[in-house]
Design an enzyme around this catalytic site. Structure first.
Site, PDB file in Angstrom:
ATOM      1  N   ASN A 155       0.797  -1.229   0.000  1.00 20.13           N
ATOM      2  CA  ASN A 155       0.000   0.000   0.000  1.00 20.13           C
ATOM      3  C   ASN A 155       0.832   1.284   0.000  1.00 20.13           C
ATOM      4  OD1 ASN A 155       0.736  -0.751   2.612  1.00 20.13           O
ATOM      5  ND2 ASN A 155      -1.081   0.125   3.546  1.00 20.13           N
ATOM      6  N   SER A 233      -0.842  -7.503   7.336  1.00 21.27           N
ATOM      7  CA  SER A 233      -2.088  -7.890   8.003  1.00 21.27           C
ATOM      8  C   SER A 233      -1.824  -8.585   9.327  1.00 21.27           C
ATOM      9  CB  SER A 233      -2.906  -8.816   7.091  1.00 21.27           C
ATOM     10  OG  SER A 233      -2.301 -10.095   7.012  1.00 21.27           O
ATOM     11  N   GLY A 237       0.883 -11.409  10.504  1.00 19.54           N
ATOM     12  CA  GLY A 237       1.707 -11.049  11.655  1.00 19.54           C
ATOM     13  C   GLY A 237       1.680 -12.121  12.731  1.00 19.54           C
ATOM     14  N   GLU A 254       4.036  -4.207  12.564  1.00 21.76           N
ATOM     15  CA  GLU A 254       2.978  -3.184  12.476  1.00 21.76           C
ATOM     16  C   GLU A 254       1.868  -3.780  11.634  1.00 21.76           C
ATOM     17  OE1 GLU A 254       0.558  -0.747  10.970  1.00 21.76           O
ATOM     18  OE2 GLU A 254       2.243   0.189   9.940  1.00 21.76           O
ATOM     19  N   CYS A 288      -3.179   1.057   6.781  1.00 25.54           N
ATOM     20  CA  CYS A 288      -3.412   0.455   8.097  1.00 25.54           C
ATOM     21  C   CYS A 288      -4.028   1.454   9.074  1.00 25.54           C
ATOM     22  CB  CYS A 288      -2.109  -0.091   8.666  1.00 25.54           C
ATOM     23  SG  CYS A 288      -0.787   1.146   8.762  1.00 25.54           S
TER      24      CYS A 288
END
Length: 486
Positions: A155, A233, A237, A254, A288
């Site tokens: 992204n 995501s 994670g 993150e 996010c």
């Protein structure tokens, strides 16, 4: 721009190396499906070679004077700035991001590199602390961690890659980096070129262009790296945490968010609408930190909806390379399909539509749901698309309760005219970041960026990342011989 499109090889030990898998990936423009470039995918063996080269090169880099590290980083920042317009063009083509988004990403990336220039001297600092033993001197050193594994998303690929890469290298580490294969240029190859031109020694930065079919979990299980930095995501994670955690590796994760945007009883509605539109629809909601739930006090609820929908329906959509475009395509067909499934399921569950979006390929115009139940599947899903949900709160206190009713805790925001009370309420929101009278999408290289709960582990930003990417070592010096009891 053409010079960057030609960068279709992995960067290993200072050389551009063609992937040896025999498989290739077509890097497509998500707007019109044109081919940006074609990537020969690297193998697990090439990945292993990268770790071995990085491990060997890091030993010398760790001893390199701070001034030399600073010079390399300064040249990287200059390179990115000099090629700003070409990079912006690639970002719009490769990620589907608008020109506005691309400018923001380049600014953030350069800012990260410039802040990293302040970090190399941290390795030269030695702290002395009191000793309980007579004649002893205690010294606390920071030493480089070693080889850092970096995995970044599609992204904001350049920014979210560089926030690991630049501090890691500044602090004497080497890096093996894998960008999302959907954004290989902005997530990896352009960064590699910048460090190459800047004169970074061979092996310190390695960029692998490949996919999981080729390498599996090798980046998580390799014995040559003991720190994994990942942005993406929450489910991925968790897998990283489970897999790398078994080897007691350090992690900087993150992850996802379900970020609330709260409009309190005393808020300025017009200002809140302005902020909500930007914080919900920049980069089609694929961030996010994006606003995921808009929670509005009942006093302003109807007015907010009216003004919000009126503005949103006129947001320009289409070709992201055009200066006036706000809503471009989502990253791929699967992402568009997923968004449409969310919309249809919400309708089936009785959610009320205030603005009906349309789909054209990967381009989705905004959909706005109102009267959303905070417990509903719609409200509890990370949407990652141009879908807005508006929830009514009967009181400010209920708004805070709604905000916290999620397993996520990344970013949040509060609109109020009482700044003191707003700050008090901000501390009651279970998230790593809260912004008063602003939207949820904020970043800065000198703040502790990160979430709580299922939104991540660790903090990015200086000086917090310094602790993460170095080893704190206690060295004691016994200047007077001790008398031992036996």
């Amino acid at each position: 721009m053409e010079q960057f499109e030609k960068l279709n090889k992995s960067f290993i030990d200072g050389d551009w190396v063609e992937g040896a898998s025999g498989r290739s990936y077509e890097n497509l423009n998500p707007y019109d499906q044109s081919i940006v470039n074609e990537i020969p995918l690297a193998t697990e063996q090439q990945l292993e070679e990268s770790y071995l080269k990085a491990k060997e090169a890091q030993k010398q880099w760790a001893q390199t004077p701070a001034e030399e590290k600073e010079q390399v980083l300064s040249k990287v920042a200059k390179y990115l700035d000099d090629h700003r317009e070409e990079i912006i063009a690639i970002i719009t083509r490769e990620t589907g991001g608008s020109v506005i988004k691309a400018n923001v990403e380049v600014d953030l990336t350069i800012g990260l590199v410039k802040e990293a220039i302040n970090m190399p001297k941290e390795l030269d600092k030695v702290e002395e602390v009191d000793a309980m033993v007579e004649g002893k001197v205690n010294k606390i050193h920071r030493i480089p961690f070693g080889v850092i594994t970096s995995i970044s998303p599609f992204n904001f690929p350049m920014n979210l890659s560089m926030r690991t890469i630049a501090p890691a290298i500044a602090l004497g580490n080497s890096v093996v980096h894998k960008p999302d294969i959907q954004t290989p240029l902005t997530g990896g190859s352009i960064i590699a070129r910048a460090f190459e031109v800047a004169g970074l020694p061979k092996g310190i930065f390695n960029c692998i262009l490949t996919d999981l079919e080729e390498i599996g979990d090798h980046m998580l299980t390799t014995p040559h790296s003991h720190l994994v930095s990942f942005t993406g995501s929450t489910p991925v994670g968790k897998h990283i945490g489970e897999t790398a955690g078994k080897m007691l590796k350090r992690m900087a994760l993150e992850l996802g968010g379900n970020n609330p945007f709260i409009v309190l009883e005393d808020a300025d509605v017009d200002r809140a609408v302005d902020a909500a539109i930007f914080g919900k629809f920049i980069h089609q909601g694929q961030i996010c930190m994006i606003i995921n739930r808009i929670i509005v006090h009942e006093k302003h609820y109807d007015e907010f909806i009216e003004k919000f929908v009126e503005r949103v329906k006129d947001l320009p959509s289409g070709d992201p390379t055009k200066e006036d475009t706000i809503i471009g395509p989502v990253i791929n067909e699967d992402q568009a399909d997923q968004a449409m499934k969310i919309i249809e399921k919400a309708k089936q569950d009785g959610a009320k539509v205030a603005l009906e979006g349309k789909r054209d390929g990967n381009l989705l115009t905004p959909t706005v749901f109102i009267d959303v139940d905070n417990q509903s599947e719609l409200a509890q899903t990370e949407l990652f698309s141009p879908i807005a949900t508006i929830i009514k709160a009967e009181s400010d206190e209920q708004a805070i309760e709604f905000a916290n009713d999620t397993p996520y805790g990344l970013s949040s925001s509060i609109f109020t005219n009482d700044l003191s009370r707003g700050e008090d309420l901000a501390l009651k929101i279970e998230s790593g970041m809260t912004h008063i009278n602003d939207q949820t999408v904020n970043d800065n290289p000198t703040i502790p960026f990160g979430g709580t709960k299922e939104s991540g582990v660790g903090k990015f930003g200086n000086p917090w990342i310094v602790d993460k990417f170095t080893i704190t070592k206690w060295v004691s010096i016994q200047k007077e011989f001790r008398d031992y009891p036996f």
